[in-house]
Design a protein around this motif. Structure first.
Motif: not given
Ligand code: CTP
Length: 443
Positions: A303-309, A341-347, A361-367, A380-386
């Motif tokens: 449920a955390a908002a993880v910085a992508d970069f 880019a940071n590693p994608d923890i969820l993926t 389980v992941g979260f996605a805030a989409e607009t 699309a994100k659900a399929r990408r993250k799996g």
């Molecule tokens: N997440 C993660 N590691 C990251 C970024 C996101 O584990 N580096 C997880 C978040 O905790 C959340 C999910 O991935 O459960 C979706 O995060 P979101 O920010 O919506 O997705 P992104 O992959 O960052 O896609 P985008 O910002 O391009 O929409």
């Protein structure tokens, strides 16, 4: 590799509903030497502890040590004080029976309904929840007889904590070690959290949550990526949804680890005391902390908002405005920060799970945008993250939820809708915990 900055809060710092009466059973295992630490942690948390030891336990640890640390005499036999019918008296007063360590023999006797010493007689008599922390040699633990006993005990509603892996008494190592006292007490208090206190100490009857005996890891809050010693890249996540998920998982009997990034202390202090809180500041800290906590987890909820970069370089000293190069707006200097880019923890949890078979389980805030609506981007994100489940946060979008505190569409790994819910963060949390439990139970 980034340095890991984590801190584990002392579990069980306070008693959630005032002092409770706990019977700590100790059976014959070399790990009995850890029992006084379990007793001490429970007493530090404000609970009253009565130790009941088996005869063989007292070959490994002395009764005086257990009496000193518990502040009460240690009882062993049904006939120590027959006039007091001690097994009934002890059992009726107990609000929780915790056996640590529970030997293979003790598990077998409890499964068989034996009552040949005070501990087994107490367990048979008591209406309180029972938590067993096994400790034995790997072969004994893996033996089908023991595994069958554990399965039956769990079916009957007793909590059997998973033993740790590691060095055993002899030269060998493997699964079967008694977990650390902090973990045992944390799991025991998670059970106590669910048992309303009663005047006479008897169980109120409701402790069989659907996640009893399960470990759930939840991440919450927002990471901060340092630019220099005083500045960071951050986000607005409060961590409320993650904390609500932790509470909802405790309600269902889970042992919960919350990996938090910059969640306000009031929110953390309001958590049930059984929740283990691990702090992680940056995305890399969170990656390590989540994967470590998830090694024995049944479910991980990101449920955390993880910085992508994050900045490619972190300045060792404060960056000065005058040192910035180039011309910016209004004649002021400009500066740019190169990000990586940071590693994608969820993926990573999906492609390389720390424990086979765990639910992710992941979260996605989409607009929504010109390319598609919230649902389109969420799918699309659900399929990408799996992930097994992706809760697409659709607040404020045109999906018919209205003006509510939070609303989600829950998708599976193929992007198909599984459920939708709206309401408070707690209601959304309960929905997700129910769905997670359903997946764990195979329904
Ligand atoms: N997440 C993660 N590691 C990251 C970024 C996101 O584990 N580096 C997880 C978040 O905790 C959340 C999910 O991935 O459960 C979706 O995060 P979101 O920010 O919506 O997705 P992104 O992959 O960052 O896609 P985008 O910002 O391009 O929409």
């Amino acid at each position: 590799m980034d340095e890991l900055h984590t801190a584990v809060s002392p579990c069980a710092a306070t008693a959630s509903e005032g002092p409770r009466r706990v019977v700590v059973g100790v059976s014959g295992s070399i790990a009995a030497y850890k029992a006084p630490f379990v007793v001490r942690l429970l007493r530090q948390a404000g609970h009253e502890v009565k130790v009941v030891a088996t005869e063989s336990a007292l070959r490994f640890i002395g009764a005086p040590a257990l009496a000193a640390v518990s502040g009460q005499a240690v009882s062993t036999g049904v006939f120590d004080d027959p006039a007091a019918v001690e097994h009934v008296a002890v059992a009726e007063r107990a609000e929780l029976v915790l056996v640590a360590p529970a030997s293979a023999d003790l598990l077998a006797r409890v499964r068989a309904g034996r009552a040949d010493d005070l501990l087994t007689a107490t367990i048979l008599t008591s209406q309180a929840p029972v938590v067993l922390a096994p400790a034995m040699h790997t072969q004994m633990w893996l033996n089908p007889a023991t595994q069958d006993n554990v399965a039956v005990l769990r079916e009957r509603g007793l909590t059997v904590i998973e033993p740790d892996s590691g060095r055993l008494t002899g030269k060998d190592s493997g699964v079967g070690r008694l977990p650390e006292p902090e973990q045992i007490v944390s799991e025991a208090l998670a059970v106590l959290d669910r048992v309303p206190g009663t005047k006479d100490g008897a169980r109120a009857g409701e402790y069989g949550g659907v996640l009893t005996g399960r470990h759930v890891v939840v991440s919450a809050g927002g990471t901060r990526e340092p630019i220099d010693p005083v500045r960071y890249l951050g986000n607005r996540s409060s961590g409320r949804q993650g904390c609500a998920l932790a509470v909802a998982a405790v309600e269902q009997g889970a042992r919960v680890t919350l990996v938090q990034a910059h969640v306000a202390s009031e929110l953390l202090e309001a958590l049930p005391p059984s929740v283990t809180v691990v702090s992680a500041g940056t995305a890399h800290d969170m990656l390590h902390a989540v994967r470590e906590a998830a090694r024995d987890a049944d479910a991980v909820i990101m449920a955390a908002a993880v910085a992508d970069f994050r900045p490619v370089t972190v300045a060792a000293t404060k960056i000065k405005k005058q040192a910035s190069a180039g011309a910016g707006l209004d004649g002021e200097p400009a500066m740019s920060i190169e990000l990586t880019a940071n590693p994608d923890i969820l993926t990573g949890l999906v492609t390389n799970p720390p424990r086979v078979g765990q639910i992710v389980v992941g979260f996605a805030a989409e607009t929504g945008d010109d390319d598609g609506d919230v649902f389109f981007h969420g799918a699309a994100k659900a399929r990408r993250k799996g992930a097994h489940l992706l809760a697409v946060n659709a607040v404020g979008e045109d999906l018919g939820f209205g003006d509510v505190p939070n609303a989600v569409v829950v998708l599976d790994a193929q992007g198909s809708e599984v459920a939708r819910g709206q309401g408070s963060k707690m209601e959304v949390a309960r929905l997700l915990i129910d769905l997670t439990a359903g997946l764990l139970h195979g329904s």
